[in-house]
Design a protein around this motif. Structure first.
Motif, PDB file in Angstrom:
ATOM      1  N   ILE A   7       5.723   7.286  -6.583  1.00  0.00           N
ATOM      2  CA  ILE A   7       4.414   8.042  -6.094  1.00  0.00           C
ATOM      3  C   ILE A   7       4.073   6.983  -4.920  1.00  0.00           C
ATOM      4  O   ILE A   7       3.999   5.603  -5.206  1.00  0.00           O
ATOM      5  N   VAL A   8       3.706   7.779  -3.770  1.00  0.00           N
ATOM      6  CA  VAL A   8       3.721   6.960  -2.619  1.00  0.00           C
ATOM      7  C   VAL A   8       2.407   7.170  -1.764  1.00  0.00           C
ATOM      8  O   VAL A   8       1.903   8.207  -2.298  1.00  0.00           O
ATOM      9  N   ALA A  65       0.812  -1.385  -0.162  1.00  0.00           N
ATOM     10  CA  ALA A  65      -0.014   0.118  -0.060  1.00  0.00           C
ATOM     11  C   ALA A  65       0.657   1.221  -0.065  1.00  0.00           C
ATOM     12  O   ALA A  65       0.307   2.546  -0.408  1.00  0.00           O
ATOM     13  N   ILE A  66       2.249   1.248   0.497  1.00  0.00           N
ATOM     14  CA  ILE A  66       2.862   2.213   0.589  1.00  0.00           C
ATOM     15  C   ILE A  66       3.346   2.736  -1.052  1.00  0.00           C
ATOM     16  O   ILE A  66       2.992   3.939  -1.152  1.00  0.00           O
ATOM     17  N   ILE A  67       4.088   1.995  -1.692  1.00  0.00           N
ATOM     18  CA  ILE A  67       4.663   2.280  -2.893  1.00  0.00           C
ATOM     19  C   ILE A  67       3.391   1.998  -3.942  1.00  0.00           C
ATOM     20  O   ILE A  67       2.881   1.011  -4.225  1.00  0.00           O
ATOM     21  N   LYS A  68       3.072   2.987  -4.420  1.00  0.00           N
ATOM     22  CA  LYS A  68       1.841   2.755  -5.455  1.00  0.00           C
ATOM     23  C   LYS A  68       2.391   2.429  -6.803  1.00  0.00           C
ATOM     24  O   LYS A  68       1.957   1.616  -7.457  1.00  0.00           O
ATOM     25  N   TYR A  69       3.041   3.254  -7.294  1.00  0.00           N
ATOM     26  CA  TYR A  69       4.100   3.045  -8.589  1.00  0.00           C
ATOM     27  C   TYR A  69       4.910   3.846  -8.881  1.00  0.00           C
ATOM     28  O   TYR A  69       5.087   4.916  -8.233  1.00  0.00           O
ATOM     29  N   PRO A  70       6.211   3.546  -9.750  1.00  0.00           N
ATOM     30  CA  PRO A  70       7.215   4.108  -9.936  1.00  0.00           C
ATOM     31  C   PRO A  70       6.878   5.285 -11.051  1.00  0.00           C
ATOM     32  O   PRO A  70       5.958   5.019 -11.970  1.00  0.00           O
ATOM     33  N   LEU A  71       7.568   6.557 -10.856  1.00  0.00           N
ATOM     34  CA  LEU A  71       7.300   7.404 -12.000  1.00  0.00           C
ATOM     35  C   LEU A  71       8.213   7.257 -13.364  1.00  0.00           C
ATOM     36  O   LEU A  71       9.357   6.850 -13.191  1.00  0.00           O
ATOM     37  N   THR A  72       7.721   7.538 -14.274  1.00  0.00           N
ATOM     38  CA  THR A  72       8.398   7.486 -15.570  1.00  0.00           C
ATOM     39  C   THR A  72       8.684   8.553 -16.732  1.00  0.00           C
ATOM     40  O   THR A  72       8.763   8.750 -17.824  1.00  0.00           O
TER      41      THR A  72
END
Lengths: 194, 124
Positions: A137-138, A113-120
């Motif tokens: 994005i956290v 739940a903490i790490i949603k997705y990385p930014l690209t």
């Protein structure tokens, strides 16, 4: 002190009692068994009985005091200061008869739940190549140590430091600088951001 | 991935369910990364919803079985956790129990027993 008193009394009573049978009656034991000679009158008999009981009771009291300790006279505490502070009293731990909740609450802020997705984005890419950092994005409720832990758990990398900011659209962005022995580019390839 | 069915999940053990939960979550993670990087396409994007609902199903089953087991554990005990007790309404929970209501003075009890309400009828 007690026993002594009692023996004194015993001897005193023996003396009181009387001369003809003095030697035989003098005893050091608590219970006085006195033999009154045939020639005693009722008056003397009553006295001896009372005496007997008194001696018995004092002896018993003395024994009790020795066993229990003298509780009748209390020790007075000496207060050397004018203020009275509440003394420390016994504080017991809780022993609940039943748990209030049958199932403990599950942690809603776990690594997934903490790490949603990385930014690209382009700037994110630049960071990966130049500064050895990954940008995620956290969850907005996550803090830096939690983010560090989550990254470690999910991607097996150690973070040197984490910088966070809250974007104008309400999402939290985390710049995770990796330790020198990790290569952000490799990790990015592994995750799937290129 | 095929749809995860609740009926199939109920047969599983708790550790298996936990493992499945982790797998599903990992999958969701990769799907979200895919969404951001622009890979995949419509199929992958549609999968996200399935995976989310599957995760929900696994959680439901885990929670339901745990609750069931706990209820069985506390059945008949005097003190149960509050969420295992009857819910009803706050006011109803505070009412007197039927037993408490039926309590009478001994005097009244005896009077009732000695002088019950008699009914008479006139013979036709």
């Amino acid at each position: 002190m007690g026993p002594k008193k009692e023996t004194k009394e015993a001897s005193a009573s023996a003396k009181k009692k009387d001369t003809p049978a003095a030697t035989t009656t003098a005893t050091a034991s608590a219970k006085k068994t006195t033999k009154t000679a045939g020639n005693t009158t009722t008056a003397t008999k009553v006295v001896t009985k009372e005496r007997k009981e008194k001696v018995k009771s004092t002896a018993l009291k003395a024994k009790q005091r020795v066993v229990r300790g003298n509780q009748l006279t209390r020790k007075r505490k000496i207060h050397t200061k004018p203020t009275f502070r509440r003394p420390f009293t016994l504080r017991l731990q809780r022993q609940p008869k039943y748990p209030r909740r049958s199932v403990p609450k599950r942690n809603r802020l776990d690594h997934f739940a903490i790490i949603k997705y990385p930014l690209t984005t382009e700037s994110a890419m630049k960071k990966i190549e130049d500064n050895n950092t990954l940008v995620f994005i956290v969850n907005i409720r996550a803090n830096k140590p939690l983010i560090k832990q989550a990254v470690k758990k999910m991607y097996d990398v150690d973070a040197e430091k984490v910088n966070t900011l809250i974007r104008p659209d309400g999402e939290k962005k985390a710049y995770v600088r990796l330790k020198a022995d990790h290569d952000a580019l490799d990790v990015a390839n592994r995750i799937g951001i290129i | 991935m095929t749809r995860v069915k609740c009926s199939k999940l109920r047969g599983k053990k708790p550790d298996e369910l936990q493992k499945q939960l982790e797998e599903l979550r990992q999958e969701l993670n990769t799907l979200r990364v895919g969404k951001v990087t622009g890979s995949g396409g419509a199929q992958k994007l549609g999968k996200i919803r399935n995976v989310r609902k599957s995760i929900a199903r696994v959680l439901i089953v885990t929670h339901q079985t745990t609750k069931e087991n706990l209820r069985a554990l506390y059945h008949g005990k005097k003190y149960k956790p509050k969420d295992l007790r009857k819910r009803k309404t706050r006011a109803i929970r505070r009412l007197m129990t039927p037993k408490e209501k039926s309590v009478q003075l001994k005097k009244a009890e005896r009077r009732q027993w000695a002088f019950p309400q008699r009914t008479f009828a006139v013979k036709a």
